[in-house]
Design an enzyme around this catalytic site. Sequence first.
Site, PDB file in Angstrom:
ATOM      1  N   LYS A  18       0.817  -1.221   0.000  1.00 54.02           N
ATOM      2  CA  LYS A  18       0.000   0.000   0.000  1.00 54.02           C
ATOM      3  C   LYS A  18       0.844   1.260   0.000  1.00 54.02           C
ATOM      4  CE  LYS A  18      -4.442  -1.480   1.810  1.00 54.02           C
ATOM      5  NZ  LYS A  18      -5.456  -1.307   2.849  1.00 54.02           N
ATOM      6  N   LYS A  28      -5.017  -9.743  -6.855  1.00 55.75           N
ATOM      7  CA  LYS A  28      -6.277  -9.992  -6.149  1.00 55.75           C
ATOM      8  C   LYS A  28      -7.351  -8.963  -6.545  1.00 55.75           C
ATOM      9  CE  LYS A  28      -5.756  -7.461  -1.859  1.00 55.75           C
ATOM     10  NZ  LYS A  28      -5.810  -7.388  -0.424  1.00 55.75           N
ATOM     11  N   LYS A  73     -10.792  -3.248  -4.125  1.00 57.72           N
ATOM     12  CA  LYS A  73     -11.595  -2.034  -4.231  1.00 57.72           C
ATOM     13  C   LYS A  73     -10.826  -0.949  -4.950  1.00 57.72           C
ATOM     14  CE  LYS A  73     -13.692  -2.772   0.303  1.00 57.72           C
ATOM     15  NZ  LYS A  73     -13.596  -2.431   1.726  1.00 57.72           N
TER      16      LYS A  73
HETATM   17  P1  AMP Z   1     -11.232  -4.966   3.220  1.00 56.42           P
HETATM   18  O1  AMP Z   1     -12.172  -4.534   2.176  1.00 56.42           O
HETATM   19  O2  AMP Z   1      -9.804  -4.819   2.815  1.00 56.42           O
HETATM   20  O3  AMP Z   1     -11.550  -4.408   4.565  1.00 56.42           O
HETATM   21  O4  AMP Z   1     -11.452  -6.536   3.351  1.00 56.42           O
HETATM   22  C1  AMP Z   1     -12.563  -7.104   3.986  1.00 56.42           C
HETATM   23  C2  AMP Z   1     -12.431  -8.606   4.012  1.00 56.42           C
HETATM   24  O5  AMP Z   1     -12.478  -9.122   2.674  1.00 56.42           O
HETATM   25  C3  AMP Z   1     -11.105  -9.090   4.613  1.00 56.42           C
HETATM   26  O6  AMP Z   1     -11.363 -10.250   5.385  1.00 56.42           O
HETATM   27  C4  AMP Z   1     -10.289  -9.437   3.407  1.00 56.42           C
HETATM   28  O7  AMP Z   1      -9.339 -10.440   3.690  1.00 56.42           O
HETATM   29  C5  AMP Z   1     -11.349  -9.946   2.437  1.00 56.42           C
HETATM   30  N1  AMP Z   1     -10.933  -9.780   1.036  1.00 56.42           N
HETATM   31  C6  AMP Z   1     -10.638  -8.609   0.419  1.00 56.42           C
HETATM   32  N2  AMP Z   1     -10.311  -8.821  -0.885  1.00 56.42           N
HETATM   33  C7  AMP Z   1     -10.381 -10.164  -1.086  1.00 56.42           C
HETATM   34  C8  AMP Z   1     -10.160 -11.016  -2.224  1.00 56.42           C
HETATM   35  N3  AMP Z   1      -9.810 -10.540  -3.404  1.00 56.42           N
HETATM   36  N4  AMP Z   1     -10.338 -12.350  -2.054  1.00 56.42           N
HETATM   37  C9  AMP Z   1     -10.715 -12.854  -0.839  1.00 56.42           C
HETATM   38  N5  AMP Z   1     -10.940 -12.109   0.256  1.00 56.42           N
HETATM   39  C10 AMP Z   1     -10.779 -10.783   0.147  1.00 56.42           C
END
Ligand code: AMP
Length: 333
Positions: A114, A198, A201
């Site tokens: 990041k 991956k 967002k």
């Molecule tokens: P975040 O949006 O970064 O707060 O992520 C929220 C949850 O979604 C966390 O548990 C992340 O590990 C999971 N997550 C985010 N992106 C992915 C992805 N591409 N594949 C699987 N899990 C994800």
Amino acid sequence: MGKKIFSGVQPTGNLHLGNYLGAIKNFVKLNNEDQNQCVFCVVDLHAITVAQDPKKLKDNIYETVASFIASGIDPEKSIIFNQSKVSAHSETAWILSCVARMGWLNRMTQFKEKAGKDKEKASIGLYSYPVLMAADILLYDTTHVPVGDDQKQHLELCRDVAQKFNNDFNVDNFFKLPEPLIQKKFSRIMSLRDGTNKMSKSELSDLSRINLTDDKDQMINKIKKAKTDTLPLPPTSADLEKRPEAKNLMGIYSTLMDVDLDNTINKFSGKNFSEFKENLSQVLVDKIIPISSEIKKLLKDKNYLNQILDNGHQKADSIASKKLKKIQEIVGF
Ligand code: AMP
Ligand code: TRP
């Protein structure tokens, strides 16, 4: 014995299929198991570790709560709240930042990704973010943390911080060491434009992800445009290893259908992508459109969403402030 579950999602907009399949779908399953105490947190303090537009942040907080409920989390059974409302999170994070070591944080790959090339310009919050995450988890005596694969290293750090605190202050077992709950298969959903990155967002192209708020046509169009290769679908999973895009799409299909990858491979072996993509679009529309419609409906009722957050905030605060009091006593305040 039930599990004590805690997890967090950042209100940074565009909740996508990776968030759903990697984390939220699992939250729903844990919410539905009788004995569990579940806490699901909208981690707005984590969100501001990179610049956010205040107005959009507020909207995104509502959207995240709506996505939790639309996916099937029952706000009567699970605690849903936003992190900034429970001040014990920030206070505990400070204390734990005096326990965590620089050397540990220096190893965190998410910070490296990041912060990019210019680390000097990254916020201090982005660097110490895993310590705040440890505070989130440890305040609730959490036993299990359902997350996507990308959070595994942060959970290891959380365990290290808990262990060091327990040792330094001679309080055996005061902080419980939490276990990660990570899907065994397809714990990382990849971008539709590049099967080696991956789904995220923050990727510029919206075509790279299926958002939980996409409509039917957008979903179908994104699957149509999803990157593939020129070969027909393979007969074994070993053949998929060198084909990241095919592997990702077949993984998404299998996870949505709750079937083994081998099952999907048998069904589509030898077929071309266009036929497979039609099936995948159909499953996506069947499973995700009801969620997307419900999110849109819930977002029209801010009073209801505020009520859920207020209610969750009170319950969370009552647990967290008690734990913080004990922490303060232990450190000598
Ligand atoms: P975040 O949006 O970064 O707060 O992520 C929220 C949850 O979604 C966390 O548990 C992340 O590990 C999971 N997550 C985010 N992106 C992915 C992805 N591409 N594949 C699987 N899990 C994800
Ligand atoms: N860091 C997590 C992410 O980006 C979100 C998060 C914050 C979290 N606090 C947490 C996840 C506590 C699990 C437990 O996805």
